[in-house]
Structures are given as structure tokens and as C-alpha cells.
Design an enzyme around this catalytic site. Structure first.
Site, mmCIF file in Angstrom:
data_model
loop_
_atom_site.group_PDB
_atom_site.id
_atom_site.type_symbol
_atom_site.label_atom_id
_atom_site.label_comp_id
_atom_site.label_asym_id
_atom_site.label_seq_id
_atom_site.Cartn_x
_atom_site.Cartn_y
_atom_site.Cartn_z
ATOM 1 N N ALA B 13 0.903 -0.954 0.010
ATOM 2 C CA ALA B 13 -0.076 -0.063 -0.252
ATOM 3 C C ALA B 13 0.728 1.248 -0.037
ATOM 4 C CB ALA B 13 -0.887 0.014 1.258
ATOM 5 N N CYS B 44 3.570 -13.004 -0.754
ATOM 6 C CA CYS B 44 2.849 -14.053 -1.306
ATOM 7 C C CYS B 44 3.914 -15.169 -1.922
ATOM 8 C CB CYS B 44 1.807 -13.683 -2.312
ATOM 9 S SG CYS B 44 0.630 -12.672 -1.819
#
Lengths: 450, 450
Positions: B13, B44
Site C-alpha cells: 500500500a 505471497c
């Protein structure tokens, strides 16, 4: 007992309607007249029979005539050709084995399909010149390759049938040339996708001739050459795949209205202008979800869906046939190419839009995860409304992502909305920003600057 | 000169916001404080470093700190921890290398992320017990496997981190046990998908313990056992992956409002209740596109998108952060599993819907085309409105098709509308009726009978 639900044509639309109507209303008598012997077959699989991927032609048949008759209780009559419709008497005239009879109908579905366009080429009747309009023809091409072992083949037309046949014949060891009259292949896929496919075809050894008009074919007994404006090219096998035209003669002779595309005009339930007469599949129009106008998209899903909806309607539950986005996907050797909606700027302008488009390349997985390949996404939107109009994708994998854009078209999403879709991400499947989202981001920026 | 745009946290972000704000307004001063050393990394991807698929940990970094500083002109300060926010003075208090200073802000973005939940297990501090909350931890697990060559590993938690780590460790030759307190793994994916994944995990040799509460870990120096209610299980390596909690302490201490999920409450532009203070990413809420309620979905795309939107807003062009459908996808050995929207009936009822669901299995290609595998599709809709609420997919290929349903959720399509989507068909890519359409047809029938 009521007059039966009579269906003309036993392919995707007809057999879907027959099956669905019987399932919803087992008491309804359903008669299907099919002039050939094959019903409910996967025409899109035919190139893969020629290629050798699908060994038996019969494997392409989804449901056999016996299954329709015995398990689904459909009165399927192959070898029966409907030659006339009498709208007043509500009968059809049927020819079978030299006999002719009248069959009354309560409801009629015209599912006569489309036929391969056969330009008036010289020598089109020579042995070794084929279209790919039927199962029998697919079988004939396959046999011809096996028996004659041609060294060279010419494909006339660079649409998807042409490209699939090129792949099939190269796999069979044939030197393939494609002759396309227009400046590019795969017209509805847009220039960017077409160019990528064309480069790949050449890489695979296909001899691609654009802006090249075929005059005819010549040879003794069998085809040996394709004749061009200047000179000729050797071809021991020719496949003509220049598109299809809706088979509307039967409907037209009965005074059933055709639409602007030349296919049978239908309303949202598949009804024609004749009382209790429906039309569906490759012979009929469907509403384009982007333009809202009638369109002629002779593809399998449109036919299956419309047939199924009409079967439901005839059984008593009125069901719209659904629109078409013109979504299509094609394999060209190691590439996939897909398209949906309005890709071509000119067509978008004709439909009243002010198109703006971008083409981006983005990986199908993150850079660090093995096996990522580039997917090129062309995305088109309307400058004013920012509505998404269409897309075209090309790449070694991931072209089924076109479905995301197809869904967006049905829902009339704008580019900012497309950009904000929460699509699936994990390294083995996608980068954080799916290529569709990346294209939307770039197009959104371009719309903002516009 | 105006006070700068200050960002707390240098991950998805924060760095998306920094990059986008500078690109849109190069004159804007942008300062990012990151307490660690890693920025803008693909969390991830971490299991794939342990697995060995991603050789270098550095490969997971999308943009290096130097690139942010030099090419993007972002004043990125790693090793800087923001310890307080003064909303009145519009300053943040920063600790760095033992020094403390106040930094004024014009606009503030809180992107403090989430932390791995660490239940108070006995022995959690033993060597060999890890969470997977950071790049350093991923590195440590990888090194531990390489150096200690453990024969057994226990994974606490059957969510997607647990499953990805199971795959990684099996690949490294470790015997893996998973301990899940609840009756099934992959909670948000629904029972049908979870059961298929569980069977597959067992087929791959994973020892799966459901409804099994871990008491703690024991061993001399290093972890040797997982202690259970009755007995224990050998484990020379333990990974605790029981979920994440938003890191909201900094915001909470400044009186910034949290939402019902416990994450920072934001409006559609990512604004908190404090003037000129935004929040985004794993620490913040996003609006669920199905329920319209605040939701906490700590996933990468949501974070990247919100950061980017806030960067655009701060640069002068107010841009909504977009909602979340909770779309997720995970690889479990040879299977993919994907989900979007509301899959769980109970959660759907809590949100005020009357859920009806079906699970179908359909091939990813026609029966006659080689390589087709079955894709199981669970589709959920509201009985009253017929609106699509969610879906879950599981299969060896084709799980990215979840994007079609995710798009449908954003557009609030009904099941009849989903059924009528014109999705792409050609034998190498899909059956005529894409599995998503087949599920929609079946669910539509069930809604009609309801």
C-alpha cells in the site's frame, strides 16, 4: 393431442432445443428433421480430427442419434430434408428417401445453420479442394491427407478455420501456405493480435500471403496449383475457409424476415416474425450486448444457448436467448488469441462510439515465478462514457482471461470499474495486477489525459 | 513549500501510494518510513523461496529501495519506525538508530500492514518455531531447512499459508503434518473445495489433523515435538500460520477509529476519521462489494490498489480505492483452489441473504480434446433476488476462471445473467459451456424449483 414442436436441423441449436423442451415437458412431442446423418456434433473440433488430436470422428459427437431417440425421447429423423414451410397451414414439407410428406407443427424452430462460403473460383470442383463445412468433409480431408500424403497445401482465408487448419496440416507434415485477400488475418481480433499471430505462423513455417487474391485452382484430375494474379503456387491440397453465410433460403421462401446482417431476424426470445416460428443458431441473428443491435455471430455457444432457451420457452417458461458479445478464442500453434466485443475502431465508430484503445504486454505470472509468458492485451473503450467496448488477447497462455472482459461487457462496466475488479492473485496463477487490470489502468490513464 | 505526504510502512500500500503520488505530482515531497529493511516485496512469494522455486529472496523485491529513491524520487527511509501520530500538530514521531524526531505531514498514510497471529503456545520461542510474517523469517525457514535438514515438520493452521508451506516443505523432502483446530482447512473456500484439497493433501503424503488443538511445542534447545491434547507428534520444524491481525496500535493510540472488523475504518477514498489521514492495505478495512459492509481482506491486490488510489487522490485527483470481493486463489500441490464473494452459507445469512448453492463438476475442455480435467464449481446465490453471491473452484487447471464470477459480483449480476454470459469457447481452451456457465445453469434450475 397438440401439434408437435418441429425442429429443422439437428445440430447445436436444434438438438439443444429438442432436449431441453422434452426435459421440461415430457408430454410434448418433439420431432427433429435433419437432412444429413450427423447430429449434435462439435464442428469446432473438426480441425483437430484432421490434425490427429481427435482420432475418431465419432468422438466429436456429443450425443448420438440413438441416445436422442431412446434416452431423450426425441423423434429424430436423419436423412429428412425440410423443403418448405407453410405458415398458414402450419406445416412443413419434408423430403425423405424420395418420398415427400407434410408435417403439421404447433411450434417450429428453424435451425438450418450456416454454410461455408464458396467463391466462384476456377477449378473448385477438382479433387483435393475442400471446404470444412461438415463432418463428412472433415473426414474427407483427413483421408485425403492419409492417402495422398500431399507435400503442399494451400489454405484460402486467414480466419480461425484457416489458422486451425494450418496448424493441423503442419502437424501432418504438409508445407502450408495461407492466402488472405485482406491486409491481415483474424479480422475480428484487431491488428495487434493479428500481427502477433502472423509472426508466429511464419515462425512455424507457414507461408503467409496477405493481400493476395486467389483466382482459382488447377491441375490434372487433382488439384496441383493455386492460381494467383501473377503466377501460381503448388498445392496438392486446398482448404477454402473464407467464412460462412447463414442458410436462410427455407425461411426466406416462407416470407420470414431477415435482419440487417442477412440472417433471420429474431426477438429476444428467438421468435421470428412468423407466428409460432423460432430461429436459432448460425442461421439467426442475436443481439450484440455492446451495440444493442442485431448481429450475426455463428458460434457454438450462441447456438446452444439460444436452442436451450427456446426449448424452455416452448415448454412453457418464456426464456430470453441472451445476447452475444462475439467472444471467440482460437489456438494458433503455441499461441492463443481471443477477442470479445468491439475491437476494431471503425466498427466501434459505426456503432456510434468514440473508441480509444491501448495495447499492453504483461506477464501471466510474477517475474520471479517460473513459466511466466507475456500476454498482450488490447483494450478498447468509449471516450465519452468510458464504457469498455471490447478486448483482444494474444499469448502462450492466459487467453481465457478474455472472459473477464466479456463479463464486463455484459454488465456495461466502465474502464474505472474494470480497473477496480478484485481478480485472483497468487504467484503460480497471476501477477498482483492481472494483465486485464494492467490494461485497464493504462487505458484509464489515457482516458484521463484525453 | 507544503508539508510532505508522509507514509508509514513501505510495503504494497505504502510504496504504491508513494510511486503514484510522485508520478502524478512530481513536485510533491513524499517520505516513506519503514521500520525494517525490506520494501515493496512479494510476501505471497515467500513460500516459493522456501520451496526452492524462487532461488534468491531478493527476486521477490519488485522495486529496490535504490530505485524508489533514485528513479522515483521517493524519500524512502528504511530502519525508521513511526511510534506516534499527533493529529493536532500533524506530525509523526520517528525512531531511527536511537534518535527520535518529529516529522510534520500534510497528508499521512497509515500502511502498517498486519502481523501473524501468534497464539500463546508453550515453547513458541524454541529454535525451529517460525511464523511466515516477514522476508527475514522466510529466509530463516529456508536456511533452517538447508542447515538442519529436518525430517519432520508441523504446520499449525490449514489456511493458505499453511497449505503453501506444506507443499514447499514436502518438496524439500520433509514429512509434513498440518494441525487445524477447526473441522476443515481453507475456511473461506467452503466445504466442497476444502474437502477436495484435503484429499489431495493426504494423497501427497501430508498428515492432516483436523479438529486438533495444538497445546505447544517442546524439545531441548530446538523444537522436537508438537504437544497435543493427547500425546505429541514429532516436529523438527514448526511453522505457525493461523492467520494475521491488522497492525492498528499506532492508529488506535492516535484515536483513529477502527471498524467492526478491528481494522482501521476508512471511507471509499481510504480516508480515516482523522483529518488528512488515510489508511490502506492489511491494516485497513475495505468495502465488500457483495455485502456493502466494511471487510478486512488482507490481500496484496487490495493493498496495491488502495495505495495507488490514495496516491492519485493525494496528488489532486480524488479516486475511490475500490471494493473487495475477497477473491483469492491458492496452489495446493497439483490443485488450484479459488474463491470469491460469500461462499459460506452462514456468512451469507448473517449478511441478510437467503443463500442457495450448488456444486458441479465439469471438464475444462471437451471430452474429445486431450488433457481435460474436472473443475469443481460451487456457486452461491440469493434465493430472493437471484443475485450471485460467491463461488469457489477447485481443480488441476482453470481455477483462474474465478475472475468471471468476481466480475459478476462487482456488477451485481443475477444467476440468469451469469448463465447468459458469452464466454470464450474453442476445444483447446474450454467446453462449449464453460464450467462457470454449467454451474449457473444448474443453480438457475434449482432457483426455479425453489
Amino acid at each position: 393431442m397438440d401439434d408437435p414442436f418441429v425442429i429443422v436441423g439437428g445440430d447445436a441449436a436444434g438438438m439443444s432445443a429438442a432436449s431441453k423442451a422434452k426435459r421440461e415437458d415430457p408430454d410434448l412431442e418433439v420431432i427433429v428433421f435433419e437432412r444429413g446423418e450427423w447430429v449434435s456434433y462439435a464442428a469446432c473440433g473438426m480441425p483437430y480430427h484432421v490434425k490427429g488430436t481427435v482420432e475418431e470422428l465419432e468422438d466429436l459427437v456429443a450425443v448420438t442419434p440413438e441416445e436422442f431417440r431412446e434416452q431423450r425421447d426425441v423423434d429424430l429423423r436423419t436423412g429428412h430434408e425440410v423443403v418448405a414451410i407453410d405458415r398458414e397451414a402450419k406445416t412443413v414439407t419434408v423430403d425423405a428417401d424420395g418420398d415427400r410428406f407434410e408435417q403439421p407443427y404447433g411450434t417450429l424452430l428453424i435451425g438450418t445453420g450456416a454454410r461455408a462460403i464458396e467463391p466462384p473460383f476456377d477449378g473448385v470442383d477438382l479433387e483435393g479442394v475442400f471446404t470444412l463445412r461438415s463432418m463428412d468433409e472433415a473426414d474427407a480431408i483427413e483421408s485425403y491427407v492419409t492417402e495422398r500424403d500431399p507435400e503442399t497445401a494451400a489454405i484460402v482465408g486467414g480466419g480461425y478455420v484457416g489458422i486451425e487448419m494450418a496448424e493441423a496440416l503442419v502437424e501432418r507434415g504438409v508445407d502450408v501456405s495461407i492466402f488472405e485477400m485482406l491486409p491481415r488475418t483474424l479480422q475480428p481480433f484487431g491488428e495487434e493480435t493479428a500481427r502477433t499471430v502472423e509472426d508466429h505462423l511464419r515462425d512455424q513455417g507457414v507461408d503467409l500471403h496477405l493481400e493476395t487474391a486467389v483466382q482459382g485452382f488447377s491441375g490434372d484430375d487433382r488439384v496441383e496449383r493455386v492460381d494467383l494474379e501473377d503466377g501460381s503456387s503448388p498445392a496438392e491440397l486446398v482448404v477454402v475457409g473464407v467464412g460462412v453465410a447463414p442458410s436462410v433460403e427455407l425461411a426466406e421462401a416462407a416470407g420470414i424476415e431477415l435482419g440487417p446482417t442477412g440472417a433471420i431476424a429474431t426477438d429476444e426470445y428467438g421468435r421470428t416474425n412468423a407466428e409460432n416460428v423460432f430461429a436459432a443458431g448460425d442461421c439467426a441473428e442475436a443481439t450484440n450486448v455492446v451495440t444493442g443491435d442485431p448481429d450475426h455471430v455463428p458460434l457454438a455457444l450462441t447456438a446452444n444457448r439460444a436452442g436451450r432457451a427456446i426449448g424452455t420457452t416452448v415448454a412453457g417458461d418464456p426464456t430470453p436467448t441472451g445476447g452475444t458479445a462475439g467472444t471467440a478464442i482460437v489456438k494458433a500453434f503455441d499461441l492463443g488469441a481471443a477477442r470479445t466485443g468491439l475491437v476494431d475502431s471503425e466498427r466501434a465508430r459505426e456503432a456510434g462510439f468514440a473508441p480509444l484503445s491501448v495495447t499492453i504486454e504483461a506477464p501471466t505470472r510474477p517475474h520471479y515465478y517460473p513459466g511466466a509468458t507475456d500476454l498482450a492485451v488490447t483494450l478498447v473503450a468509449d471516450r465519452e462514457s468510458e464504457r469498455v467496448l471490447g478486448a483482444s488477447l494474444v499469448g502462450e497462455e492466459g487467453t481465457k482471461r478474455i472472459d473477464t472482459v466479456a463479463t464486463a461487457l455484459h454488465a456495461e462496466l466502465t474502464v474505472p470499474e474494470l480497473q477496480n475488479l478484485d481478480l485472483a492473485y497468487a504467484p503460480p496463477f497471476s501477477p498482483v495486477w492481472d494483465p486485464i487490470l494492467t490494461a485497464a489502468k493504462v487505458l484509464n490513464g489515457k482516458l484521463a489525459d484525453d
